[in-house]
Design a protein around this motif. Structure first.
Motif: not given
Length: 162
Positions: A101-109, A129-133
Protein backbone atom coordinates in the motif's frame (compact mmCIF):
# COMPACT_ATOMS: atom_id res chain seq x y z
CA UNK A 1 31.31 5.80 -18.46
CA UNK A 2 28.36 5.52 -16.14
CA UNK A 3 27.07 8.53 -14.21
CA UNK A 4 28.27 11.79 -15.73
CA UNK A 5 26.18 14.27 -13.73
CA UNK A 6 23.56 14.79 -11.04
CA UNK A 7 21.80 18.14 -11.05
CA UNK A 8 19.16 19.53 -8.73
CA UNK A 9 16.94 22.38 -9.93
CA UNK A 10 15.15 23.78 -6.90
CA UNK A 11 13.00 26.11 -9.01
CA UNK A 12 11.70 23.25 -11.17
CA UNK A 13 11.68 20.77 -8.26
CA UNK A 14 13.77 18.26 -10.21
CA UNK A 15 16.77 16.02 -9.76
CA UNK A 16 18.35 14.79 -12.99
CA UNK A 17 20.85 11.95 -13.16
CA UNK A 18 22.66 11.40 -16.45
CA UNK A 19 24.70 8.38 -17.46
CA UNK A 20 26.47 7.46 -20.66
CA UNK A 21 26.82 3.88 -21.86
CA UNK A 22 28.51 2.26 -24.83
CA UNK A 23 25.47 0.23 -25.93
CA UNK A 24 22.49 0.58 -28.24
CA UNK A 25 19.21 2.08 -27.05
CA UNK A 26 17.65 -1.39 -27.27
CA UNK A 27 20.30 -2.82 -24.92
CA UNK A 28 19.92 0.08 -22.48
CA UNK A 29 16.14 -0.40 -22.54
CA UNK A 30 16.57 -3.99 -21.34
CA UNK A 31 17.92 -2.60 -18.06
CA UNK A 32 14.33 -1.47 -17.41
CA UNK A 33 12.31 -4.03 -19.37
CA UNK A 34 13.87 -7.17 -17.88
CA UNK A 35 13.09 -7.44 -14.14
CA UNK A 36 16.11 -9.67 -13.49
CA UNK A 37 18.42 -7.04 -15.01
CA UNK A 38 16.62 -4.25 -13.13
CA UNK A 39 17.29 -6.12 -9.88
CA UNK A 40 21.01 -6.13 -10.58
CA UNK A 41 21.32 -2.36 -10.54
CA UNK A 42 18.19 -0.65 -9.11
CA UNK A 43 19.26 0.33 -5.63
CA UNK A 44 22.71 0.95 -4.24
CA UNK A 45 25.01 -2.08 -3.69
CA UNK A 46 24.16 -2.17 0.03
CA UNK A 47 20.39 -2.22 -0.75
CA UNK A 48 19.87 -4.65 -3.65
CA UNK A 49 16.40 -4.74 -5.18
CA UNK A 50 14.03 -7.64 -5.62
CA UNK A 51 11.31 -7.04 -8.20
CA UNK A 52 7.99 -8.65 -7.27
CA UNK A 53 5.65 -7.37 -9.97
CA UNK A 54 6.79 -6.03 -13.35
CA UNK A 55 4.07 -4.82 -15.70
CA UNK A 56 5.88 -2.25 -17.82
CA UNK A 57 2.99 -0.91 -19.89
CA UNK A 58 0.80 2.16 -19.41
CA UNK A 59 -1.49 1.48 -16.46
CA UNK A 60 0.81 -1.28 -15.20
CA UNK A 61 2.74 -1.39 -11.96
CA UNK A 62 6.23 -2.38 -10.92
CA UNK A 63 6.69 -3.31 -7.26
CA UNK A 64 9.95 -4.04 -5.52
CA UNK A 65 11.73 -4.09 -2.20
CA UNK A 66 15.33 -3.46 -1.28
CA UNK A 67 17.14 -5.49 1.34
CA UNK A 68 19.41 -3.45 3.58
CA UNK A 69 22.50 -4.60 5.46
CA UNK A 70 20.46 -4.89 8.68
CA UNK A 71 17.75 -6.95 6.98
CA UNK A 72 15.32 -4.04 6.56
CA UNK A 73 13.19 -4.19 3.41
CA UNK A 74 11.93 -0.79 2.28
CA UNK A 75 9.38 -1.15 -0.51
CA UNK A 76 8.64 0.94 -3.56
CA UNK A 77 6.39 0.97 -6.58
CA UNK A 78 6.11 2.57 -9.99
CA UNK A 79 2.76 3.26 -11.57
CA UNK A 80 3.57 3.19 -15.28
CA UNK A 81 2.29 6.26 -17.14
CA UNK A 82 4.00 6.15 -20.55
CA UNK A 83 6.20 3.68 -22.42
CA UNK A 84 7.86 4.27 -25.78
CA UNK A 85 10.41 1.45 -25.97
CA UNK A 86 13.34 1.79 -26.27
CA UNK A 87 13.45 5.54 -25.70
CA UNK A 88 11.05 6.73 -22.98
CA UNK A 89 9.60 5.55 -19.69
CA UNK A 90 7.46 7.70 -17.38
CA UNK A 91 6.34 6.43 -13.97
CA UNK A 92 4.91 7.69 -10.73
CA UNK A 93 7.47 6.55 -8.15
CA UNK A 94 6.52 6.03 -4.52
CA UNK A 95 7.17 4.17 -1.28
CA UNK A 96 4.94 1.40 0.02
CA UNK A 97 4.31 -0.44 3.29
CA UNK A 98 4.88 -4.17 3.76
CA UNK A 99 1.66 -5.14 1.96
CA UNK A 100 2.36 -2.81 -0.99
CA UNK A 101 0.00 0.00 0.00
CA UNK A 102 1.43 3.42 -0.92
CA UNK A 103 2.76 5.26 2.14
CA UNK A 104 1.11 8.55 3.02
CA UNK A 105 3.44 11.43 3.77
CA UNK A 106 6.32 10.20 1.63
CA UNK A 107 5.18 11.89 -1.55
CA UNK A 108 5.03 10.51 -5.05
CA UNK A 109 7.64 11.54 -7.57
CA UNK A 110 7.26 11.61 -11.34
CA UNK A 111 10.28 9.91 -12.91
CA UNK A 112 11.05 10.16 -16.62
CA UNK A 113 13.72 8.03 -18.26
CA UNK A 114 15.04 9.21 -21.62
CA UNK A 115 17.43 7.11 -23.70
CA UNK A 116 18.98 8.99 -26.62
CA UNK A 117 21.73 8.12 -29.06
CA UNK A 118 25.09 9.74 -28.36
CA UNK A 119 27.17 11.22 -31.15
CA UNK A 120 29.86 8.71 -31.97
CA UNK A 121 27.89 5.73 -30.61
CA UNK A 122 26.37 4.59 -27.37
CA UNK A 123 23.56 6.27 -25.48
CA UNK A 124 22.85 8.91 -22.90
CA UNK A 125 20.33 7.77 -20.29
CA UNK A 126 18.71 10.53 -18.25
CA UNK A 127 16.49 10.00 -15.20
CA UNK A 128 14.56 13.13 -14.24
CA UNK A 129 12.62 13.01 -10.98
CA UNK A 130 10.07 15.77 -10.45
CA UNK A 131 8.92 16.35 -6.88
CA UNK A 132 5.59 17.70 -5.64
CA UNK A 133 7.26 20.29 -3.41
CA UNK A 134 10.61 21.66 -2.32
CA UNK A 135 10.09 19.90 1.02
CA UNK A 136 9.65 16.57 -0.76
CA UNK A 137 12.81 17.11 -2.82
CA UNK A 138 14.77 18.05 0.31
CA UNK A 139 13.37 15.03 2.19
CA UNK A 140 14.51 12.64 -0.56
CA UNK A 141 17.97 14.23 -0.74
CA UNK A 142 18.26 13.93 3.04
CA UNK A 143 17.24 10.26 2.82
CA UNK A 144 20.16 9.68 0.43
CA UNK A 145 18.40 9.59 -2.94
CA UNK A 146 21.18 11.46 -4.75
CA UNK A 147 23.99 9.20 -3.57
CA UNK A 148 21.76 6.12 -3.88
CA UNK A 149 21.06 6.84 -7.55
CA UNK A 150 24.75 7.54 -8.18
CA UNK A 151 25.68 4.18 -6.67
CA UNK A 152 22.80 2.33 -8.35
CA UNK A 153 23.54 3.64 -11.83
CA UNK A 154 27.24 3.11 -11.17
CA UNK A 155 26.52 -0.64 -11.28
CA UNK A 156 25.22 -0.51 -14.84
CA UNK A 157 28.62 -0.61 -16.56
CA UNK A 158 29.44 -3.93 -14.91
CA UNK A 159 26.07 -5.38 -15.89
CA UNK A 160 26.44 -4.25 -19.50
CA UNK A 161 29.95 -5.72 -19.69
CA UNK A 162 28.76 -9.16 -18.50
Amino acid sequence: MSVTSIEKDLDRLTMTVTGEYDVTAERAWQLWADPRQLERWWGPPTYPATVEEHDLRPGGRVTYFMTGPEGDTPRGYWDVVQVEAPRLLVVKDGFADDDGTPLDGMGVTSMQVDIVDRAGGGVVMTLTSTFSSLESLEQMVEMGMEEGLRQAMGQIDGLLAA
